[in-house]
Design an enzyme around this catalytic site. Structure first.
Site, PDB file in Angstrom:
ATOM      1  N   HIS A   1       0.837  -1.205   0.000  1.00 39.17           N
ATOM      2  CA  HIS A   1       0.000   0.000   0.000  1.00 39.17           C
ATOM      3  C   HIS A   1       0.879   1.266   0.000  1.00 39.17           C
ATOM      4  O   HIS A   1       0.724   2.152  -0.849  1.00 39.17           O
ATOM      5  CB  HIS A   1      -0.904  -0.018   1.246  1.00 39.17           C
ATOM      6  CG  HIS A   1      -1.805   1.177   1.376  1.00 39.17           C
ATOM      7  ND1 HIS A   1      -3.132   1.155   1.025  1.00 39.17           N
ATOM      8  CD2 HIS A   1      -1.574   2.431   1.816  1.00 39.17           C
ATOM      9  CE1 HIS A   1      -3.677   2.347   1.241  1.00 39.17           C
ATOM     10  NE2 HIS A   1      -2.737   3.145   1.737  1.00 39.17           N
ATOM     11  N   GLU A   2       1.807   1.328   0.938  1.00 39.46           N
ATOM     12  CA  GLU A   2       2.653   2.526   1.050  1.00 39.46           C
ATOM     13  C   GLU A   2       3.570   2.657  -0.163  1.00 39.46           C
ATOM     14  O   GLU A   2       3.840   3.769  -0.628  1.00 39.46           O
ATOM     15  CB  GLU A   2       3.457   2.520   2.356  1.00 39.46           C
ATOM     16  CG  GLU A   2       2.605   2.512   3.630  1.00 39.46           C
ATOM     17  CD  GLU A   2       1.571   3.630   3.716  1.00 39.46           C
ATOM     18  OE1 GLU A   2       1.801   4.729   3.171  1.00 39.46           O
ATOM     19  OE2 GLU A   2       0.493   3.407   4.326  1.00 39.46           O
TER      20      GLU A   2
ATOM     21  N   HIS B   1       1.689   4.509  -2.764  1.00 37.94           N
ATOM     22  CA  HIS B   1       1.742   5.964  -2.555  1.00 37.94           C
ATOM     23  C   HIS B   1       3.103   6.506  -2.997  1.00 37.94           C
ATOM     24  O   HIS B   1       3.206   7.545  -3.645  1.00 37.94           O
ATOM     25  CB  HIS B   1       1.578   6.291  -1.064  1.00 37.94           C
ATOM     26  CG  HIS B   1       0.156   6.270  -0.558  1.00 37.94           C
ATOM     27  ND1 HIS B   1      -0.826   7.087  -1.064  1.00 37.94           N
ATOM     28  CD2 HIS B   1      -0.438   5.547   0.434  1.00 37.94           C
ATOM     29  CE1 HIS B   1      -1.973   6.865  -0.400  1.00 37.94           C
ATOM     30  NE2 HIS B   1      -1.760   5.936   0.508  1.00 37.94           N
TER      31      HIS B   1
ATOM     32  N   GLU C   1      -4.793   7.937  -2.885  1.00 36.40           N
ATOM     33  CA  GLU C   1      -5.243   6.654  -2.358  1.00 36.40           C
ATOM     34  C   GLU C   1      -5.545   5.676  -3.492  1.00 36.40           C
ATOM     35  O   GLU C   1      -5.435   4.462  -3.315  1.00 36.40           O
ATOM     36  CB  GLU C   1      -6.474   6.869  -1.462  1.00 36.40           C
ATOM     37  CG  GLU C   1      -6.825   5.704  -0.559  1.00 36.40           C
ATOM     38  CD  GLU C   1      -5.797   5.422   0.545  1.00 36.40           C
ATOM     39  OE1 GLU C   1      -4.855   6.229   0.743  1.00 36.40           O
ATOM     40  OE2 GLU C   1      -5.927   4.372   1.206  1.00 36.40           O
TER      41      GLU C   1
END
Ligand SMILES: [Zn+2]
Length: 501
Positions: free
Chosen positions: A264-265, A268, A294
């Protein structure tokens, strides 16, 4: 004009550098700072915030923007200089509306409120945070007043995170999504629960860490311009296009936690690493909106990272890393485990299908609080009530209820959550556009090749930073406005097959 533009950029760069220096203090505080540093760090950080705000609201910037306006108007809308002047003006006008004294009061209160929440949460003590939250609500209302007139008091707060969105537009999108989503959730609830016991064994931290590093590197996160560290709450932070860092946490009893947080990170961070280098330190650096940001993290975490193809490639390596735990677990069982759907209490642990219900109820509670329809003292019960009606379960305590998210305790109330669901919707819409351009992407993912997808995201989304607004970007990339259809279609296809709907 070029001299004025150069001066504008130099001034904006100073404000940006002060903010980045402050961000580095925050990163250090979250990762390696000994507890003894807290007091001095708070003071140093407050000073940098104040200096950055002073620089960003210097009337000289306003004069330069006025002088440059005719030049900007003579350029095409999508020229870099036109976008720079447009976004700089938007930021400047927003910043000067809020008095410096208010900013000081707000940041001081937020720091205190965060400390009180962090101490009160383990003890489940809502009464402790209640007066702070009441003051936060008051500050949030006062903050919005600086942007009057508005149609809804939440509008200025929403606009700050997701520029161009309003309470009414978000509510309309959410109502449409809810109509499609709730029947899917209900249909899955009638099916036997997926078994995720294979993820809930003991997985030593070092091996989890090594596996997560490999995956982040292989999907395209550049460690020459980034690094991975450990924090209780994962986050991404950027100091420059050449220095975008991520953090994760490791739970030795839950294999999914570190792995999916890392992906997820990394999603980003790949966005930030992909911004054109010449935008660095200008208002065009960074992502287009909370929702677009997001969309990138959720695309990699869920659409890619929880796909069957991804695990066809990675599962043999995961089994090799954890032979005793996973040797006897077939790929299909593992794939079902990482896509288990079950109503739960904690937003950050929620599955793809129910996650948006957590977001929508928070969005509604923010509106009710700001409107004065709901008092802070009644918030814990309102929270439980919404969980009962929306998810069919309710938390036994406030720790896993209204005190679970940091947002209202370290920030303002309003505009804090809609970006998560807008991001989910956009992840589906962007991915559909990527597939249209490159139908070979899923087959490549199953071979552990991510370059075509990342290249498409770079070319169409990442490189532009915040040059385009979210709605401009969606139109350019997909040829239409924001639409829930691709995302709902993705959920229906994937979970229809998984649960035999
Ligand atoms: Zn995120």
């Amino acid at each position: 004009m070029q001299t004025k533009l150069t001066e504008l950029k130099a001034r904006l760069l100073e404000a940006s550098d002060l903010n980045r220096a402050n961000a580095l203090l925050f990163w250090d505080q979250s990762t390696y700072m000994p507890a003894g540093g807290a007091e001095a760090r708070a003071r140093q950080s407050a000073l940098l915030s104040r200096l950055a705000h002073e620089r960003a609201t210097d009337p000289a910037i306003g004069h330069l923007l006025d002088d440059l306006q005719p030049y900007a108007e003579g350029l095409p809308h999508d020229a870099d200089d036109a976008a720079l002047i447009r976004v700089a003006r938007r930021n400047y006008e927003r910043a000067i509306k809020v008095p410096a004294a208010f900013v000081g009061e707000m940041t001081g209160h937020q720091a205190e409120s965060y400390q009180v929440w962090a101490a009160a949460r383990p003890g489940n003590d809502f009464k402790k945070v209640q007066p702070y939250l009441e003051q936060t609500l008051d500050l949030s209302r006062r903050y919005a007043q600086y942007f009057a007139p508005y149609a809804h008091i939440a509008d200025p707060l929403i606009d700050e995170a997701d520029y161009g969105m309003k309470a009414s537009t978000v509510a309309a999108v959410f109502a449409e999504l809810r109509r499609e989503l709730v029947p899917i959730v209900r249909a899955i609830a009638l099916k036997p629960l997926a078994d995720d016991a294979c993820l809930r064994q003991h997985f030593p931290e070092a091996a989890q860490w090594a596996f997560g590093l490999d995956v982040a590197r292989e999907i395209g996160y550049d460690f020459e311009r980034g690094r991975l560290d450990k924090t209780p709450h994962p986050f991404t932070i950027d100091f420059a296009v050449g220095d975008v860092r991520i953090t994760t946490r490791v739970d030795e009893q839950n294999l999914g936690d570190a792995l999916f947080s890392t992906v997820h990170e990394a999603g980003h961070a790949m966005y930030e690493q992909g911004v054109r280098p010449e935008f660095e330190g200008t208002p065009l650096g960074g992502g287009a909106s909370a929702g677009v940001h997001e969309s990138q993290s959720r695309l990699w975490e869920n659409i890619v990272g929880r796909s069957r193809g991804f695990w066809q490639f990675y599962y043999p390596r995961l089994q090799a890393a954890f032979p005793t735990q996973l040797r006897d677990v077939p790929l299909e069982a593992f794939y079902r485990a990482v896509n288990k759907v079950q109503a739960s209490l904690i937003r950050t642990d929620a599955d793809e299908v129910t996650y948006n219900l957590h977001v929508m109820l928070r969005f509604d509670l923010e509106l009710a609080l700001l409107e004065g329809q709901l008092a802070v003292k009644d918030l814990p019960e309102a929270w439980r009530e919404r969980y009962r009606t929306d998810l069919g379960i309710a938390p036994a305590d406030d720790k896993d209820g209204v005190m679970q998210d940091v947002h209202w305790y370290g920030g303002l109330i309003g505009g804090q959550f809609q970006g998560y669901t807008l991001g989910n919707i956009l992840s589906g819409q962007f991915y559909a556009a990527a597939l249209q351009a490159h139908p070979e992407i899923p087959a490549e993912i199953a071979q552990g090749q991510f370059g075509t997808l990342l290249g498409w995201l770079r070319g169409n989304i990442h490189q532009h930073g915040s040059k385009f607004t979210a709605s401009e970007l969606i139109q350019r990339v997909t040829g239409g406005p924001l639409s829930i259809e691709p995302y709902i279609g993705y959920l229906r296809t994937k979970y229809g097959a998984l649960y035999g709907l």
